[in-house]
Design a protein around this motif. Structure first.
Motif, PDB file in Angstrom:
ATOM      1  N   UNK A  80     -19.321  31.203 -86.108  1.00  0.00           N
ATOM      2  CA  UNK A  80     -19.843  30.747 -84.818  1.00  0.00           C
ATOM      3  C   UNK A  80     -18.802  29.969 -84.008  1.00  0.00           C
ATOM      4  N   UNK A  81     -18.080  30.679 -83.143  1.00  0.00           N
ATOM      5  CA  UNK A  81     -17.099  30.064 -82.252  1.00  0.00           C
ATOM      6  C   UNK A  81     -17.710  29.986 -80.856  1.00  0.00           C
ATOM      7  N   UNK A  82     -17.596  28.834 -80.219  1.00  0.00           N
ATOM      8  CA  UNK A  82     -18.157  28.685 -78.880  1.00  0.00           C
ATOM      9  C   UNK A  82     -17.529  29.688 -77.917  1.00  0.00           C
ATOM     10  N   UNK A  83     -18.324  30.299 -77.046  1.00  0.00           N
ATOM     11  CA  UNK A  83     -17.767  31.231 -76.064  1.00  0.00           C
ATOM     12  C   UNK A  83     -16.815  30.513 -75.105  1.00  0.00           C
ATOM     13  N   UNK A  84     -15.829  31.268 -74.645  1.00  0.00           N
ATOM     14  CA  UNK A  84     -14.886  30.706 -73.690  1.00  0.00           C
ATOM     15  C   UNK A  84     -13.637  30.138 -74.306  1.00  0.00           C
ATOM     16  N   UNK A  85     -13.576  30.068 -75.634  1.00  0.00           N
ATOM     17  CA  UNK A  85     -12.371  29.562 -76.292  1.00  0.00           C
ATOM     18  C   UNK A  85     -11.378  30.710 -76.481  1.00  0.00           C
ATOM     19  N   UNK A  86     -10.207  30.558 -75.917  1.00  0.00           N
ATOM     20  CA  UNK A  86      -9.202  31.616 -75.974  1.00  0.00           C
ATOM     21  C   UNK A  86      -8.483  31.598 -77.315  1.00  0.00           C
ATOM     22  N   UNK A  87      -8.034  32.786 -77.733  1.00  0.00           N
ATOM     23  CA  UNK A  87      -7.159  32.899 -78.889  1.00  0.00           C
ATOM     24  C   UNK A  87      -5.719  32.988 -78.403  1.00  0.00           C
ATOM     25  N   UNK A  88      -4.832  32.303 -79.105  1.00  0.00           N
ATOM     26  CA  UNK A  88      -3.433  32.297 -78.700  1.00  0.00           C
ATOM     27  C   UNK A  88      -2.582  31.986 -79.927  1.00  0.00           C
ATOM     28  N   UNK A  89      -1.447  32.672 -80.050  1.00  0.00           N
ATOM     29  CA  UNK A  89      -0.554  32.366 -81.161  1.00  0.00           C
ATOM     30  C   UNK A  89      -0.115  30.905 -81.127  1.00  0.00           C
ATOM     31  N   UNK A  90       0.035  30.344 -79.946  1.00  0.00           N
ATOM     32  CA  UNK A  90       0.423  28.942 -79.816  1.00  0.00           C
ATOM     33  C   UNK A  90      -0.849  28.091 -79.878  1.00  0.00           C
ATOM     34  N   UNK A  91      -1.375  27.936 -81.072  1.00  0.00           N
ATOM     35  CA  UNK A  91      -2.700  27.343 -81.270  1.00  0.00           C
ATOM     36  C   UNK A  91      -2.657  26.002 -81.997  1.00  0.00           C
ATOM     37  N   UNK A  92      -1.480  25.450 -82.204  1.00  0.00           N
ATOM     38  CA  UNK A  92      -1.355  24.292 -83.091  1.00  0.00           C
ATOM     39  C   UNK A  92      -1.676  22.991 -82.370  1.00  0.00           C
ATOM     40  N   UNK A  93      -2.964  22.682 -82.340  1.00  0.00           N
ATOM     41  CA  UNK A  93      -3.431  21.440 -81.732  1.00  0.00           C
ATOM     42  C   UNK A  93      -4.434  20.791 -82.665  1.00  0.00           C
ATOM     43  N   UNK A  94      -4.738  19.554 -82.375  1.00  0.00           N
ATOM     44  CA  UNK A  94      -5.741  18.836 -83.150  1.00  0.00           C
ATOM     45  C   UNK A  94      -6.614  18.013 -82.224  1.00  0.00           C
ATOM     46  N   UNK A  95      -7.744  17.566 -82.748  1.00  0.00           N
ATOM     47  CA  UNK A  95      -8.706  16.754 -82.005  1.00  0.00           C
ATOM     48  C   UNK A  95      -8.872  15.418 -82.711  1.00  0.00           C
ATOM     49  N   UNK A  96      -9.017  14.362 -81.935  1.00  0.00           N
ATOM     50  CA  UNK A  96      -9.130  13.010 -82.493  1.00  0.00           C
ATOM     51  C   UNK A  96     -10.366  12.339 -81.913  1.00  0.00           C
ATOM     52  N   UNK A 108      -8.583   6.864 -91.768  1.00  0.00           N
ATOM     53  CA  UNK A 108      -8.455   8.145 -91.069  1.00  0.00           C
ATOM     54  C   UNK A 108      -8.970   9.253 -91.973  1.00  0.00           C
ATOM     55  N   UNK A 109      -9.780  10.151 -91.407  1.00  0.00           N
ATOM     56  CA  UNK A 109     -10.233  11.343 -92.118  1.00  0.00           C
ATOM     57  C   UNK A 109      -9.733  12.576 -91.368  1.00  0.00           C
ATOM     58  N   UNK A 110      -9.062  13.478 -92.073  1.00  0.00           N
ATOM     59  CA  UNK A 110      -8.506  14.685 -91.472  1.00  0.00           C
ATOM     60  C   UNK A 110      -9.241  15.891 -92.050  1.00  0.00           C
ATOM     61  N   UNK A 111      -9.932  16.632 -91.165  1.00  0.00           N
ATOM     62  CA  UNK A 111     -10.736  17.781 -91.590  1.00  0.00           C
ATOM     63  C   UNK A 111      -9.933  19.067 -91.483  1.00  0.00           C
ATOM     64  N   UNK A 140     -11.500  10.261 -86.981  1.00  0.00           N
ATOM     65  CA  UNK A 140     -11.654  11.621 -87.495  1.00  0.00           C
ATOM     66  C   UNK A 140     -10.712  12.536 -86.730  1.00  0.00           C
ATOM     67  N   UNK A 141      -9.973  13.363 -87.474  1.00  0.00           N
ATOM     68  CA  UNK A 141      -9.053  14.337 -86.892  1.00  0.00           C
ATOM     69  C   UNK A 141      -9.434  15.711 -87.420  1.00  0.00           C
ATOM     70  N   UNK A 142      -9.529  16.710 -86.544  1.00  0.00           N
ATOM     71  CA  UNK A 142      -9.733  18.089 -86.982  1.00  0.00           C
ATOM     72  C   UNK A 142      -8.558  18.927 -86.495  1.00  0.00           C
ATOM     73  N   UNK A 143      -8.148  19.899 -87.311  1.00  0.00           N
ATOM     74  CA  UNK A 143      -6.858  20.557 -87.112  1.00  0.00           C
ATOM     75  C   UNK A 143      -7.017  22.066 -86.966  1.00  0.00           C
TER      76      UNK A 143
END
Length: 518
Positions: A80-96, A108-111, A140-143
């Motif tokens: 289940x991926x939210x609609x509108x999220x693009x796929x890209x080889x340059x995808x290396x980001x994280x959320x905090x 710190x918790x890294x998921x 919390x960090x997700x990668x």
């Protein structure tokens, strides 16, 4: 540097902090702030099949309201991926997600998300870290990391233009980013807990045996880790050769893979995935590889040799892991007597020195082997339960270890014969129920009990991250550490129960020697 934008009605609306590559502006999310899509490295087409390069610095403030692109991934499996999220080889980001920085740095918790090493994203709604950050007063960090063809297909046998284990290297780079930058968000780089599920947990158990990752995290939680799904170089080279055939590329022209469209590579990867799980049930097409560098040895064997990082560990599985694979007709796990027999035949071929009696002893432990329930039990134990126990038995000899089994299921999931299936614990961990469209979880009730179970799970996970001990910090059942003498296991259900060695018969049947593919 920290700067705020504040509303007289709603309070602080943004918070800007400075990381190594520039200033990032987060936005209020409940009582915490969220920074989405923060680059930690770059891996576009110019780094295809190579380790990532450092993220590019930016001027001014980077507005981190939107989630970053997700990794290109298999279409043969759906998550289940939210609609509108693009796929890209340059995808290396994280959320905090983080509270406003305080004088004392926070844990710190890294998921690390799962998805058979070929699907998934940190931006899946179920992984929203706001509730955990609020409840635990921590960060919390997700990668995002590279998946499938781009992250776990080892093409290194075709020359220096290809490197193995790129998805794992991405995770190492992300953890280095956390070490170097999390203090800007008020986090403690000396108190980092990694937690993950399925292949995300498998990545964790693998990194726990990787010298390069030592010191990057200080505690670990591995939920349903397929820890034996790590393969050798010979197998990896054969898989890579088959991929080239499917992509229509001659071995002498392997460098053409650097230029082919993403869609062509994903299509060949889907064909490869389908072919391998069909011909060799119980294996993954693309997964970590023992490369003599980042992954110097098979992880479970490394645990048994005592060379895993000596850090506190929570590890466990779900009672009905295989049920969801039968429901969705996913070929990832063998769930019939025929496919289980095919899996054992392939294991025997892979290990010609193994006595035939060993497989017979395992099968004899499952009297209903020819029925779906028995086949699913064998598959569950081969993929998840036994790797968990092999690791726990080894790790507890020198480091604090806790083992659980997640048993809770709502009335609807029980009626659908899913029970406590693979990944059903995820909304309990994050406190995010109802993230699926037409989510059936509570169609027959059970929300109140589920919320209570979720509260206990969260309190245990958060206490572990903060203090290294998974106490629920209330009147809940004390969770004693796992030892080879007691093998205390927490059964998580409407009430928690601590049971000594609930898998004694299972361990006796499978033995201590790892049974898997090389």
């Amino acid at each position: 540097m920290q700067t705020d934008e504040t509303s007289a009605v709603t309070g602080p609306r943004t918070l800007t902090v400075r990381v190594a590559d520039g200033a990032v502006r987060g936005h209020a999310a409940g009582s915490v702030f969220a920074w989405m899509g923060v680059p930690y490295a770059t891996a576009g087409r110019d780094r295809r099949f190579r380790r990532a390069a450092p993220a590019r610095a930016w001027d001014g403030e980077r507005d981190c309201r939107d989630r970053g692109p997700i990794a290109p991934q298999a279409k043969a499996m759906q998550v289940p991926i939210d609609p509108g999220l693009a796929q890209d080889e340059d995808c290396l980001s994280l959320n905090v997600w983080a509270p406003r920085p305080a004088e004392e740095p926070r844990p710190v918790m890294v998921w690390i998300h799962g998805g058979a090493y070929c699907v998934g994203a940190s931006s899946q709604t179920v992984y929203d870290g706001r509730r955990l950050a609020e409840t635990g007063d921590l960060i919390v960090v997700t990668v995002n990391y590279r998946l499938g063809v781009f992250g776990f297909l080892d093409l290194s046998s075709f020359g220096e233009g290809f490197e193995p284990n790129l998805g794992l290297w991405d995770l190492v780079t992300a953890l280095e980013w956390v070490r170097d930058n999390i203090s800007a968000f008020g986090g403690d780089p000396g108190n980092v807990t990694v937690f993950g599920e399925s292949s995300g947990a498998g990545a964790i158990t693998t990194l726990m045996t990787a010298p390069r990752a030592e010191g990057l995290f200080h505690r670990a939680i591995a939920q349903s880790a397929p820890a034996t799904s790590v393969y050798g170089a010979v197998r990896a080279a054969a898989v890579a050769s088959r991929f080239l055939e499917l992509a229509g590329v001659a071995p002498s022209e392997a460098d053409r893979l650097h230029e082919l469209p993403v869609e062509n590579l994903l299509r060949a990867g889907d064909e490869l995935l389908d072919e391998i799980v069909t011909t060799v049930p119980g294996t993954l097409a693309m997964a970590p590889v023992v490369d003599g560098d980042l992954v110097p040895r098979y992880p479970v064997a490394a645990f048994q040799k005592g060379v895993a990082h000596r850090i506190p560990l929570i590890i466990g599985t779900n009672r009905d892991e295989a049920s969801i694979f039968r429901l969705t007709r996913s070929p990832i796990l063998p769930v019939t007597a025929d496919t289980v027999t095919q899996m054992f035949a392939a294991i025997a071929d892979d290990h010609p020195d193994m006595p035939p009696s060993r497989i017979a002893e395992v099968i004899a432990a499952y009297p209903d082997y020819t029925k779906p329930t028995g086949a699913m039990a064998i598959s569950r134990d081969a993929a998840f339960r036994m790797p968990c126990l092999w690791i726990a038995d080894a790790h507890c000899r020198h480091s604090p270890t806790w083992v659980y089994r997640f048993d809770h299921a709502t009335p609807m999931l029980r009626a659908a014969r899913v029970g406590a299936g693979h990944a059903t614990e995820l909304p309990y961990v994050f406190g995010n129920f109802g993230t699926l469209n037409m989510d059936p979880t509570f169609w027959l009730g059970g929300r109140r009990s589920a919320v209570q179970v979720s509260g206990r799970v969260q309190r245990r996970w958060l206490a572990f991250a903060a203090y290294g001990v998974p106490a629920a910090l209330d009147a809940s059942k004390h969770w004693a550490p796992y030892t080879e003498e007691s093998r205390s296991t927490l059964l998580i259900d409407k009430t928690d129960t601590l049971v000594p060695d609930p898998d004694a018969a299972l361990r006796a049947a499978w033995g201590n020697e790892v049974m898997g593919f090389s």
